[in-house]
Design a protein around this motif. Structure first.
Motif, PDB file in Angstrom:
ATOM      1  N   GLN A  29       0.809  -1.215   0.000  1.00 64.75           N
ATOM      2  CA  GLN A  29       0.000   0.000   0.000  1.00 64.75           C
ATOM      3  C   GLN A  29       0.844   1.266   0.000  1.00 64.75           C
ATOM      4  O   GLN A  29       0.395   2.310  -0.483  1.00 64.75           O
ATOM      5  CB  GLN A  29      -0.945   0.016   1.198  1.00 64.75           C
ATOM      6  CG  GLN A  29      -2.073  -0.997   1.115  1.00 64.75           C
ATOM      7  CD  GLN A  29      -1.692  -2.342   1.713  1.00 64.75           C
ATOM      8  OE1 GLN A  29      -0.511  -2.686   1.727  1.00 64.75           O
ATOM      9  NE2 GLN A  29      -2.664  -3.077   2.212  1.00 64.75           N
ATOM     10  N   ASP A  30       2.048   1.214   0.541  1.00 65.79           N
ATOM     11  CA  ASP A  30       2.866   2.422   0.654  1.00 65.79           C
ATOM     12  C   ASP A  30       4.124   2.356  -0.217  1.00 65.79           C
ATOM     13  O   ASP A  30       4.255   3.129  -1.170  1.00 65.79           O
ATOM     14  CB  ASP A  30       3.256   2.658   2.118  1.00 65.79           C
ATOM     15  CG  ASP A  30       2.042   2.925   2.992  1.00 65.79           C
ATOM     16  OD1 ASP A  30       1.266   3.826   2.659  1.00 65.79           O
ATOM     17  OD2 ASP A  30       1.876   2.216   4.003  1.00 65.79           O
ATOM     18  N   LEU A  31       5.054   1.453   0.089  1.00 65.05           N
ATOM     19  CA  LEU A  31       6.321   1.410  -0.636  1.00 65.05           C
ATOM     20  C   LEU A  31       6.100   1.181  -2.123  1.00 65.05           C
ATOM     21  O   LEU A  31       6.697   1.864  -2.963  1.00 65.05           O
ATOM     22  CB  LEU A  31       7.219   0.321  -0.039  1.00 65.05           C
ATOM     23  CG  LEU A  31       8.632   0.210  -0.635  1.00 65.05           C
ATOM     24  CD1 LEU A  31       9.370   1.530  -0.530  1.00 65.05           C
ATOM     25  CD2 LEU A  31       9.408  -0.910   0.051  1.00 65.05           C
ATOM     26  N   GLN A  32       5.244   0.250  -2.468  1.00 64.54           N
ATOM     27  CA  GLN A  32       4.990  -0.016  -3.877  1.00 64.54           C
ATOM     28  C   GLN A  32       4.319   1.176  -4.549  1.00 64.54           C
ATOM     29  O   GLN A  32       4.655   1.545  -5.676  1.00 64.54           O
ATOM     30  CB  GLN A  32       4.132  -1.274  -4.020  1.00 64.54           C
ATOM     31  CG  GLN A  32       3.878  -1.695  -5.459  1.00 64.54           C
ATOM     32  CD  GLN A  32       3.224  -3.058  -5.542  1.00 64.54           C
ATOM     33  OE1 GLN A  32       3.795  -4.055  -5.121  1.00 64.54           O
ATOM     34  NE2 GLN A  32       2.015  -3.119  -6.064  1.00 64.54           N
ATOM     35  N   LYS A  33       3.384   1.788  -3.846  1.00 64.62           N
ATOM     36  CA  LYS A  33       2.695   2.968  -4.401  1.00 64.62           C
ATOM     37  C   LYS A  33       3.680   4.094  -4.652  1.00 64.62           C
ATOM     38  O   LYS A  33       3.635   4.767  -5.690  1.00 64.62           O
ATOM     39  CB  LYS A  33       1.594   3.435  -3.445  1.00 64.62           C
ATOM     40  CG  LYS A  33       0.788   4.613  -3.969  1.00 64.62           C
ATOM     41  CD  LYS A  33      -0.216   5.101  -2.952  1.00 64.62           C
ATOM     42  CE  LYS A  33       0.463   5.832  -1.800  1.00 64.62           C
ATOM     43  NZ  LYS A  33      -0.501   6.501  -0.901  1.00 64.62           N
ATOM     44  N   TRP A  34       4.605   4.342  -3.698  1.00 66.05           N
ATOM     45  CA  TRP A  34       5.601   5.403  -3.875  1.00 66.05           C
ATOM     46  C   TRP A  34       6.476   5.135  -5.092  1.00 66.05           C
ATOM     47  O   TRP A  34       6.777   6.048  -5.863  1.00 66.05           O
ATOM     48  CB  TRP A  34       6.473   5.517  -2.626  1.00 66.05           C
ATOM     49  CG  TRP A  34       5.737   5.876  -1.376  1.00 66.05           C
ATOM     50  CD1 TRP A  34       4.558   6.559  -1.275  1.00 66.05           C
ATOM     51  CD2 TRP A  34       6.118   5.553  -0.036  1.00 66.05           C
ATOM     52  NE1 TRP A  34       4.192   6.683   0.034  1.00 66.05           N
ATOM     53  CE2 TRP A  34       5.120   6.082   0.828  1.00 66.05           C
ATOM     54  CE3 TRP A  34       7.204   4.875   0.530  1.00 66.05           C
ATOM     55  CZ2 TRP A  34       5.199   5.953   2.212  1.00 66.05           C
ATOM     56  CZ3 TRP A  34       7.277   4.739   1.912  1.00 66.05           C
ATOM     57  CH2 TRP A  34       6.278   5.275   2.740  1.00 66.05           C
ATOM     58  N   ALA A  35       6.904   3.877  -5.246  1.00 63.57           N
ATOM     59  CA  ALA A  35       7.791   3.535  -6.357  1.00 63.57           C
ATOM     60  C   ALA A  35       7.093   3.708  -7.703  1.00 63.57           C
ATOM     61  O   ALA A  35       7.725   4.100  -8.692  1.00 63.57           O
ATOM     62  CB  ALA A  35       8.287   2.100  -6.204  1.00 63.57           C
ATOM     63  N   ILE A  36       5.795   3.435  -7.756  1.00 62.27           N
ATOM     64  CA  ILE A  36       5.044   3.623  -9.002  1.00 62.27           C
ATOM     65  C   ILE A  36       4.890   5.106  -9.312  1.00 62.27           C
ATOM     66  O   ILE A  36       5.067   5.547 -10.451  1.00 62.27           O
ATOM     67  CB  ILE A  36       3.658   2.949  -8.895  1.00 62.27           C
ATOM     68  CG1 ILE A  36       3.813   1.427  -8.823  1.00 62.27           C
ATOM     69  CG2 ILE A  36       2.759   3.347 -10.066  1.00 62.27           C
ATOM     70  CD1 ILE A  36       2.524   0.698  -8.484  1.00 62.27           C
TER      71      ILE A  36
END
Length: 354
Positions: A29-36
């Motif tokens: 929900q957070d790290l992956q979203k930031w990377a996208i």
């Protein structure tokens, strides 16, 4: 270690590093979203194709993020909020093997589907194809034309890279990764994501830990040399093609495309203003082959476009683009050089200058 310096007193204070888990952040929900949303958090500029990629036969495995780098290589991104576990590298190698069969058109279709779903949008193949063509570094891939269906027509490297991003890495990861790099030439990057809490804000810092910067520079130069040799053998770059056809001749003046002028700039577009004009030198044996009338210096089309946009809107010179899409030829109905390169236009189609 990161320090904060008080502006008033000049007092030095160290900022304690925190675990993302302790700060309440989640992996997907957070790290992956930031990377996208901002791929540079992974340590480099990437074009995100899709996430939670599962188009693999006979398996339910899901790849965290599939991306493309400016050199035309797929990037397999595996994310771990905390310490990378002992199977992280094996997961990524497995996904790389799955993705090695993808084509350039495959990933553009995946990109289109992902971003249309994510943004509730309806972008078409032509817009996607142009996005890819603009992103790829034409000094490596050469000029990237569009197919009749609108997709960017380039050769996708069949050896995907691997990028592991985690809160920390132990020897169970670093040891096999270094062995694979040194013994088999695999392209694997380990990037550490650090988190700090300071003045009610969370600060994130990405730091590449493998390969170390000195080795990476050497390896990058060798890779770039090989890729340039391969790309040269595959296709001729735009400038020689246009010169061979007589579409461009030394001394021709080209003009920056008015439609590519960023919004809100103070400098007015004027085709007679030397800031927006460049002269073809015809020097095909070197990279810098166009003179910017504004400063009298010679650049590649990509280099000139980056410098012009940097002066206009402070655009990062390191961000990739395709320079041939930004310049128009007044004697060919103001068509862009990219359009002229991808068409069958020749010298007889040249219009008489006004």
């Amino acid at each position: 270690m990161i320090f904060s310096v008080s502006g008033d007193e000049g007092t030095l204070e160290d900022i304690e590093e925190k675990d993302l888990a302790d700060l309440g952040f989640l992996e997907r929900q957070d790290l992956q979203k930031w990377a996208i949303e901002e791929p540079r958090i992974l340590g480099e500029d990437l074009l995100i194709i899709t996430s939670e990629y599962a188009n693999f036969e006979d398996t339910r495995d899901r790849l965290d993020i599939l991306a493309l780098d400016s050199q035309g290589k797929l990037v397999i991104v595996e994310l771990k909020r905390d310490r990378a576990d002992r199977t992280t590298d094996l997961q990524a190698i497995k996904y790389a093997s799955y993705c090695a069969t993808l084509t350039a058109e495959d990933i553009q279709k995946d990109h289109r589907e992902f971003w249309n779903d994510r943004n509730d949008d309806s972008i078409g193949p032509e817009e996607v194809g142009q996005t890819f063509a603009d992103f790829l570094d034409d000094s490596v891939t050469g000029e990237v034309p569009l197919t009749d269906n609108g997709w960017a027509n380039f050769e996708l490297d069949d050896k995907p890279r691997i990028l592991l991003a985690a809160g920390s890495f132990g020897t169970e990861i670093t040891s096999p990764v270094m062995w694979l790099i040194e013994e088999y030439g695999m392209e694997i990057t380990c990037t550490r994501i650090e988190a700090y809490e300071h003045q009610d804000r969370i600060l994130l810092n990405s730091q590449q830990v493998i390969p170390v910067s000195e080795a990476e520079e050497y390896m990058t130069k060798r890779r770039e040399k090989q890729e340039k040799q391969e790309s040269t053998s595959r296709r001729k770059w735009a400038l020689p093609v246009l010169l061979d056809r007589g579409v461009l001749v030394p001394g021709d003046i080209v003009v920056f495309d008015e439609e590519q002028v960023p919004e809100g700039v103070k400098r007015e577009w004027n085709p007679e203003d030397e800031f927006w004009r460049a002269r073809i030198t015809g020097e095909t044996g070197q990279q810098d082959n166009v003179e910017w009338l504004h400063d009298g210096n010679t650049y590649s089309f990509t280099g000139l476009t980056k410098e012009l946009l940097h002066q206009l809107v402070n655009r990062d010179r390191d961000k990739t683009l395709n320079g041939y899409t930004y310049w128009c030829h007044p004697e060919f109905d103001d068509r862009t050089l990219s359009n002229l390169r991808n068409s069958k236009v020749t010298a007889p189609d040249r219009e008489e200058p006004m």
